[in-house]
Structures are given as C-alpha cells and as structure tokens.
Write a protein that holds these residues in place. Structure first.
Motif, PDB file in Angstrom:
ATOM      1  N   GLN A  72       0.830  -1.202   0.000  1.00  0.00           N
ATOM      2  CA  GLN A  72       0.000   0.000   0.000  1.00  0.00           C
ATOM      3  C   GLN A  72       0.871   1.262   0.000  1.00  0.00           C
ATOM      4  O   GLN A  72       0.692   2.155  -0.823  1.00  0.00           O
ATOM      5  CB  GLN A  72      -0.927   0.013   1.216  1.00  0.00           C
ATOM      6  N   TYR A  79       1.617   6.472  -7.697  1.00  0.00           N
ATOM      7  CA  TYR A  79       0.318   7.142  -7.785  1.00  0.00           C
ATOM      8  C   TYR A  79       0.525   8.626  -8.104  1.00  0.00           C
ATOM      9  O   TYR A  79      -0.136   9.189  -8.987  1.00  0.00           O
ATOM     10  CB  TYR A  79      -0.423   7.043  -6.450  1.00  0.00           C
ATOM     11  N   ASN A 103      -6.819   5.426  -8.886  1.00  0.00           N
ATOM     12  CA  ASN A 103      -6.671   3.972  -8.683  1.00  0.00           C
ATOM     13  C   ASN A 103      -6.341   3.249  -9.974  1.00  0.00           C
ATOM     14  O   ASN A 103      -6.632   2.058 -10.116  1.00  0.00           O
ATOM     15  CB  ASN A 103      -7.930   3.372  -8.046  1.00  0.00           C
ATOM     16  N   ALA A 109      -1.054   2.493  -9.535  1.00  0.00           N
ATOM     17  CA  ALA A 109      -1.779   1.755  -8.495  1.00  0.00           C
ATOM     18  C   ALA A 109      -1.453   0.271  -8.583  1.00  0.00           C
ATOM     19  O   ALA A 109      -1.195  -0.270  -9.654  1.00  0.00           O
ATOM     20  CB  ALA A 109      -3.273   1.966  -8.636  1.00  0.00           C
ATOM     21  N   ALA A 116      -6.274   5.621  -3.876  1.00  0.00           N
ATOM     22  CA  ALA A 116      -5.510   6.670  -3.194  1.00  0.00           C
ATOM     23  C   ALA A 116      -6.304   7.969  -3.178  1.00  0.00           C
ATOM     24  O   ALA A 116      -7.015   8.299  -4.148  1.00  0.00           O
ATOM     25  CB  ALA A 116      -4.169   6.905  -3.888  1.00  0.00           C
ATOM     26  N   THR A 134      -3.668   5.441   0.968  1.00  0.00           N
ATOM     27  CA  THR A 134      -4.235   4.385   0.126  1.00  0.00           C
ATOM     28  C   THR A 134      -4.895   3.358   1.042  1.00  0.00           C
ATOM     29  O   THR A 134      -4.526   3.220   2.215  1.00  0.00           O
ATOM     30  CB  THR A 134      -3.161   3.673  -0.718  1.00  0.00           C
TER      31      THR A 134
END
Length: 593
Positions: A72, A79, A103, A109, A116, A134
């Motif tokens: 994550q 991102y 995303n 992602a 996010a 996220t």
C-alpha cells in the motif's frame, strides 16, 4: 547533488537531518493511526491494509507509515507521478483545497481496489508536496461482490470503477456528482464511502502537519534533509550489494494459475528471476516469466506490484533492520537496482489485461527472488514461504449488501537459527488477522475453527512455519469467492530441509457433502449451514532435520504439532513418556549417516 556541491559534502548536518526525518515519520504514523480509528471496515481497522505517506512535489517519497503494508505505501510515489502526468495531459490544474482520487492499475496503483486520496500541499502559493493515503476497499463495483476473489475478469474494465486523477474536492468544495456515482455503483457504500472519507481526513491531517514542520524548519532544510537521507539510503544499499560476490544467480518458481482450466497456458505458470550482481549495482531480470493472460486477472502491474515485491525483498534481506537498525525508507534504496521484465509477460502486462488478482503471483515472485538470493546470502533468507489467499464473503440482508474480506494467512520457511513463523502474512503482505469477535459481531458468519494444522510440520534443522485452519459457517444466504495460490506447488525446502505443505479449501454443504476447491474460485452462492474449511500452507524446512536439537523436537511433540512417530521418522529422535531417549536418538541418527 547540486552542480557546485563537492562530492561527499553534506547539504545539512546529519543530526538535523535525522531529527527532521523522525518528525516526518511521525506524521505518517499519526496519519495511519487516525485512518484506522476512523475507518468503518475491518480490512482497514483491523487488518491494517492501508498506506500513508508524504511525498515532494514530484512524487519522491519523504516518509511512510511503518505499520501499513508495503503493497500500500510502496506504490504511493507511483500514484503521484501518474496523477501529475494525467492532469498535465488534460490541462487540469492542481490548486489548494483539492483532493484527488486515483486507482489506475496501469498508472501506479497496485490494482483497482487500492484507491488513493491525495491532498496537495502548498506553501507560499508553491506546490511543495502531497499527503496521500491508500487503502483496500471492500467493493469497487466489479462483476461480482467484493473486491477480491474476482478471478474471471476479462479486462481491466471488468474489475470495477476506474478513477484516473479525479478531483473529489475542488478548491475545498465537494464535487457531489463523483460521490453520487460512487454511492450508486458500490455494493456497500455505507462501508466503502465511509472508509474513503476517513482517508481524506487522514490525508488532510498529514498535509497540516507537513506545513507545521515547514514552519518549524523551513522548506530549504526539509529538502536538504530529504536529499541527504536519500543519498544515505543509497550508500547503504550499494555497500550491501558490493559485499556480495559478482555473478548471475537464477531461480524459477511457479503459480497454480487456473488448475481446473483445460488450457495449459492458464496454469502451471513459471516466474523466472535472474540476479546480475556487478560491483555496487544489481539487475533483477524477469526474462523467462510466463506470458500475460489476456483475459484472466493474475497479471501483475510492473509499477505498483512487481517493483514493490522486488524492492521490499532486497531491502528486507540485504538491510535487515534487526541488524542495520532504522533505515530511511525512500527511493535512494532503489537507485542501485534495475528491474527488467519483458513487455507482455505476467510481470509486465500490456493494457487492458486484467490485474486485480495480482496479489498471490506478486508474493510468489518475491519468494522466487528470495530463492535466487539463497545462493548468495544463504543465512539471511528463509526457505520457501506458504503463500496467502483471500476470501471475499458477501450477502444481502435487511435491505443492503454486506461484504467482508478475509486474508487467510500463510507461513514462513525456516531460517538459519530460527524456525519458520506460523500462520502469518508473508513478504509484502504484512496485514494482521481479523479477530473472531469482530467477524461474528458484524457479519452473518461464524468461525467454528481457528487453529494451527496438526501433523503437517515441514521438517528441517529449523522447521517450516505451520499454516492455520480456518472454518467459516454461513448463518444466512450469501456467497464467497477465493483469490489464492499454492494448492499445487509446495514451498521449497533449503539445504536438506523438507519441502512445505500445500494449502487446500473445502466447501461442506449443509447436507454434509464435501467438495474440494481449487485455489481460484469464482463467486459461489452459499446457504445457511454451509461451511468453508481453509487449510493454510506450511513453509519449507531449513537444513538437515537430523541436525535439529532433540529438545526442540520434544517441544514440538509436547505442543501437539506432531507425534512421536514423526519425531522418529523425520528427525531420528526417540521420544518416550519421560522425554528424549538420548542414547537411542544418537544410535538412530548414526544409523542414517
């Protein structure tokens, strides 16, 4: 390093840099705690399947929350980079008060359910960074309930809603149409939208704290500290690589794929890793990995999954924090490492190949990388890991959907000097388990069993970790789907250690008819009384079992992991009513030499 700065000269004194880094880390940790406390779903609140981080204006990571999962927090810089690229291409301007949702699985992602929310940070009208969160969301509007267990998506459009740098707040004003779309297309908006709002609040808290830190130290000092700490992390990684012998080291692992599919191209898929070590740099070459599957979602996004799996494994093994202490987590660690993955393979798919079920293949890729590293640093790796699986439970009750995601633990292999860890998330998936009480309090499910497997311990001088037994019973009409792996290929044993044990899933209907399931299960309906029995995999053993301390074998017998027959058969240890018969054990082991 600026052009006029002498090589090796610091931009800032190291003590100040460390203090600033500690303050940044605390911001990310506070964001994580606030997100957990505000979230509605157990996947964030209990399992901690989320990430929080601060980046600079270009997406270079300043800090991350240590208790969040690598899968994550690790992708957050990606991102941000793709968010910036997308908004620039369409002429969209980032302004104070904006909150941007993203995303895109082909835009940084890890996969679509990991959404996010990014808050830009402005100082004196200058964009100086982003505060981002996220989290994995329980439903993202895909073809079947839940955001995991979607193992039949034909392309990325079948995997759920896609948000490519979409403003959900524009200069502080809520963009209501976006939220209307969300609420109308998610099966459990009372959970998912609540989690999203918690993410936004946590990201705003991070932005406020970052501005406070700028006010304390000044932007120039923060930038100098970040630059120096990246250089420091890079030096540590280069030193660790330089200490390894030059050469090429290869390994091959496999994923089940779709074991019930008649097409051989959809199952028994190899993951190939070759390490090329030269001086203080390393190339991780994935050439030889199976081609992508154009209409099955086990492909892995190169950015967001594959890169994170590689970087996490190398950082964890070469710079073990138990030995090296706290190391700043930033892109300096990745500078000495180049990843090569041919376009169109499982590890670098081409759009619009589906990717939502990338979790287990990515974890197996990390395990294969560790297998290659075993040839270079054998005392720093574990034997093969037992991979994880994810069960998505769902149903419709009292006029609305309920959705629950359960991460079924794996286990680690044995390590030099240590037994493998039992019933635990492995490698890049360090989420926590859901307490039984939380499951039964909120869902029409009952957990009948939650225990370690018996008589399934992989032997070694240091034994493999033991998998769990999980049994879920449906109390109402509902359904489930499974995203998993490891039902065919056993975790590898090392240096004479036995291979591990595979996982299994059995559905027992209310009339007691049992059906064994493969590792990937499309949505199946369930009735009250149906039971899902999930046996977790056991990690590989490390070292010759005949060299295991007899007292450790006795401990395993007394704990009920296995019986005296296994102690004798696997370890050559004779156990009687009073303990270990040392004389008989010595004779038995000598007879096997």
């Amino acid at each position: 390093m600026t052009p006029d700065q002498p090589k090796g000269e610091s931009r800032i004194d190291p003590i100040t840099a460390a203090v600033i880094q500690g303050a940044l880390d605390n911001i990310a940790i506070e964001m994580g705690h606030k997100l957990m406390r505000m979230s509605y779903s157990s996947i964030i609140r209990e399992s901690e399947d989320f990430g929080t981080a601060l980046t600079d204006a270009e997406g270079s990571q300043l800090c991350e929350c240590r208790m969040s999962t690598p899968l994550q927090s690790g992708p957050i810089p990606g991102y941000i980079r793709h968010l910036l690229k997308t908004m620039k291409e369409r002429g969209d301007v980032i302004r104070p008060g904006d909150v941007i949702m993203h995303n895109d699985p082909y835009g940084g992602a890890s996969h679509g359910p990991d959404v996010a929310f990014c808050v830009p940070v402005f100082h004196d009208d200058e964009l100086v960074g982003f505060s981002a969160t996220t989290a994995h969301h329980l439903d993202i509007g895909a073809l079947s309930p839940g955001s995991c267990g979607i193992v039949d998506a034909v392309d990325t459009y079948a995997e759920g809603l896609q948000f490519k740098a979409v403003k959900v707040y524009d200069q502080g004003r809520r963009v209501d149409p976006v939220w209307y779309i969300l609420e109308a297309n998610l099966r459990a908006p009372h959970l998912v939208v609540g989690d999203m709002e918690a993410q936004i609040k946590a990201a705003r808290i991070g932005a406020d704290r970052y501005l406070e830190l700028i006010g304390t130290w000044g932007l120039d000092k923060l930038r100098a500290a970040h630059a120096d700490l990246m250089d420091y992390s890079e030096r540590l990684m280069r030193d660790a690589i330089r200490a390894l012998p030059d050469g090429d080291y290869g390994a091959v692992g496999h994923i089940d794929g779709y074991l019930d599919d008649p097409d051989p191209a959809r199952k028994d898929m190899p993951l190939a890793v070759t390490l090329r070590i030269r001086g203080d740099s390393m190339v991780v070459d994935l050439t030889g990995t199976a081609p992508q599957i154009p209409d099955k979602p086990v492909n892995m996004p190169f950015e967001g999954t594959v890169d994170c799996a590689v970087w996490l494994t190398l950082r964890s093994i070469l710079l073990d924090s138990v030995i090296c202490g706290n190391i700043p987590q930033n892109e300096g660690l990745t500078r000495p490492i180049t990843i090569v993955a041919p376009k169109g393979c499982l590890a670098n798919p081409e759009f619009p190949a589906p990717v939502i079920a990338r979790f287990c293949p990515g974890n197996q890729l990390a395990d294969t990388l560790m297998k290659a590293l075993a040839q270079v640093v054998p005392t720093k790796v574990s034997a093969g890991i037992g991979n994880l699986r994810i069960a998505s439970f769902s149903g419709f009750k009292d006029g609305r959907h309920w959705v629950h995601m359960e991460i079924l633990e794996g286990s680690y292999g044995g390590r030099a000097g240590l037994d493998g860890m039992d019933a635990v998330d492995t490698l890049y998936a360090n989420t926590r388990n859901n307490p039984i009480e939380d499951i039964e309090m909120h869902l029409p499910l009952r957990v009948n069993r939650y225990e370690l497997r018996e008589g399934a311990v992989p032997a070694g001088r240091w034994r493999g970790g033991i998998g769990s037994v999980r049994e879920f019973a449906f109390l109402n009409d509902g359904g489930f789907s499974i995203e998993g792996d490891g039902h065919k290929y056993r975790p590898w044993g090392y240096d004479g250690g036995h291979d591990g044990r595979t996982a299994s899933i059995t559905l027992v209907s209310d009339n007691q008819v049992a059906k064994d399931l493969v590792s990937k299960v499309s949505y199946l309906k369930a009735r009250p009384g149906d039971r899902l029995i999930c046996l977790g995999p056991c990690g590989g053993g490390y070292g010759n079992p005949l060299e295991r301390d007899p007292e450790a074998v006795l401990h395993d017998v007394r704990e009920g992991y296995f019986g005296p027959d296994t102690a004798l058969g696997d370890y050559g240890v004779v156990v009687n009513e009073t303990g270990v018969d040392l004389a008989a054990t010595r004779a038995e082991r000598l007879s096997r030499q």
